[in-house]
Design an enzyme around this catalytic site. Structure first.
Site, PDB file in Angstrom:
ATOM      1  N   SER A 144      28.893  -6.473   8.063  1.00  0.00           N
ATOM      2  CA  SER A 144      27.803  -5.620   7.588  1.00  0.00           C
ATOM      3  C   SER A 144      28.146  -5.056   6.197  1.00  0.00           C
ATOM      4  CB  SER A 144      27.511  -4.531   8.617  1.00  0.00           C
ATOM      5  OG  SER A 144      26.320  -3.861   8.309  1.00  0.00           O
ATOM      6  N   GLU A 162       7.563  -6.433   0.737  1.00  0.00           N
ATOM      7  CA  GLU A 162       6.876  -6.547  -0.561  1.00  0.00           C
ATOM      8  C   GLU A 162       7.201  -7.909  -1.155  1.00  0.00           C
ATOM      9  OE1 GLU A 162       7.927  -3.482  -3.359  1.00  0.00           O
ATOM     10  OE2 GLU A 162       7.923  -1.965  -1.805  1.00  0.00           O
ATOM     11  N   HIS A 186      22.634  -8.720   8.048  1.00  0.00           N
ATOM     12  CA  HIS A 186      21.510  -8.463   8.978  1.00  0.00           C
ATOM     13  C   HIS A 186      20.270  -9.197   8.440  1.00  0.00           C
ATOM     14  CE1 HIS A 186      23.764  -5.065  10.820  1.00  0.00           C
ATOM     15  NE2 HIS A 186      24.061  -4.703   9.592  1.00  0.00           N
TER      16      HIS A 186
END
Lengths: 285, 285
Positions: A144, A162, A186
């Site tokens: 991560s 977006e 992720h």
């Protein structure tokens, strides 16, 4: 042990002495097969490993440090130290420096990559870790936030939902363990394709590497990336870019890019970082 | 009118008599510049257009039909009919058939693409509309669900936030207006990259076209796709695919695909559907 052996064979794992840099997309299996963590363990020297856990990305470093300590001790590791660095002065601590000089593997936990870089970037402890990892003297894994810091350029944060655009991603400096890449973690789990595309538009010479949860991009010394785990590693290669509106655009204007190369890799797939091409995998060999 | 003229010139709009098929990613501007709707209006014959609005994708067809009727009447269209088809029998209605034989433009609203296809697929009215649109006799636009139906294969629904995998997307048959493509809409807005990748893995001969909100992929008769609007049109081309784990994988296993070509196009960019390559745009001409 039978389970472990069959996993090692399934992923064509080399000898435990072969170091590597492991970028893990977060949420790696800590309970069952533990394939990715076991691979780091094996690459660090297995039972004879001497491990450093660095939980500095986390705001709960004691808890997360303990958790990984328990996992690796379960695997039989006897020499293990949690380097609980909470201020930059500790990044020159003599004991820590001696420990990272002698260890065989370093594990960077999750948390916040800006915090991790803020505490560790350019400290003697981190410089020593980086030198040893790049030289292949130690195995290094980051999950991560610990994976996000791998590149020279780093995604510090950003958004989703977006069109790709400059304001969708905050770029800063990483720890430069694999300078050629910009890592996002992720990846499909948090819908980060648009932000990684936005990052690559700003740095088209770098290779975008988007790693799903419980998935690992394992960088070998010779530049081969091997994929482990349950999800995908997504490679965005802008080498053949023929057109972009950078740097003409404003912050929220959509980015355009022609002729990106995209590879969706999964367990057992391999890719050559320097030659920028997928290699044959178990499916088409 | 000045505003309209400058927009037409900015997007290099040809004469109003040149028909086209417009796939709109949903949430197109209905209030201000209305660039995309004005383009459809212009391609349908401007003030002399005779329009059919088909609101059948929506569960509130009267409301949505009225809304587009108001917009196009504001633009000066005098001949306009809402074909409020609510059962398949109406798809052979003699008056509707005569109307679509005489109209110059057809607009498919948003809603649910499964509902739209369920009501219209293979009805005489839809067959006539498709033939005339493909022949270039009429302009045809679809927004959101109305865009999803463009291809031979259609994304009926799906999920997000996972590695690309078969169960992430429900594939069914579309209306075949542009058979070569699989369209996804609200693309980056709803984080649909993984589901479009999953769809293309199942049909790698088709071109993936992911369209953002207030953005339009305008298909010219000669195969050139032109991009209008505020977001991006994302082209996924699997023509050079060298490796995939299809059809070996199970429903939830991650999909891998090597050597996809990805183009992120924005306002003014052009792409050749048949030659599968980006064309020079206003930026690099």
């Amino acid at each position: 042990m039978l389970q472990l052996e069959s996993q090692l064979s399934a992923t064509q794992m080399p000898q435990s002495t072969k170091t590597a840099i492991l970028a893990i997309g977060g949420a790696e299996d800590k309970v069952h097969g533990r394939e990715i963590l076991q691979t780091f363990w094996a690459r660090s020297g297995a039972q004879t490993a001497k491990l450093a856990i660095i939980p500095s990305a986390s705001r709960e470093p004691s808890i997360i440090g303990d958790r990984y300590e328990t996992i690796f001790k379960d695997m039989g590791v006897e020499q293990l130290e949690v380097l609980d660095i909470r201020d930059r002065d500790q990044g020159r601590d003599a004991y820590y420096l001696k420990y990272v000089d002698e260890c065989t593997g370093v594990f960077l936990t999750g948390g916040d990559q800006l915090r991790l870089c803020g505490l560790l970037a350019e400290t003697p402890v981190m410089e020593r870790i980086r030198d040893r990892a790049i030289q292949g003297e130690i195995a290094l894994a980051g999950t991560s936030a610990g994976a996000a810091v791998m590149g020279h350029h780093m995604i510090g944060g950003g958004g989703s939902g977006e069109s790709p655009n400059r304001s969708l991603v905050d770029m800063t400096m990483g720890l430069g363990l694999v300078p050629e890449v910009i890592v996002d973690q992720h990846f499909h789990n948090r819908n980060r394709m648009a932000r990684l595309l936005s990052a690559i538009a700003m740095h088209p010479d770098r290779l975008g590497v988007g790693i799903d949860e419980d998935t690992c991009a394992l960088f070998e010394q010779d530049g081969i990336i091997q994929v482990l785990g349950r999800g995908t590693v997504n490679i965005i290669d802008a080498r053949d870019l023929t057109h972009t509106n950078q740097p003409h655009i404003g912050a929220r204007d959509p980015i355009c890019m022609n002729n990106l190369r995209l590879h969706i890799l999964c367990h057992g797939d391999r890719y050559h970082l320097y030659e920028r091409r997928p290699l044959s995998s178990k499916f088409n060999e």
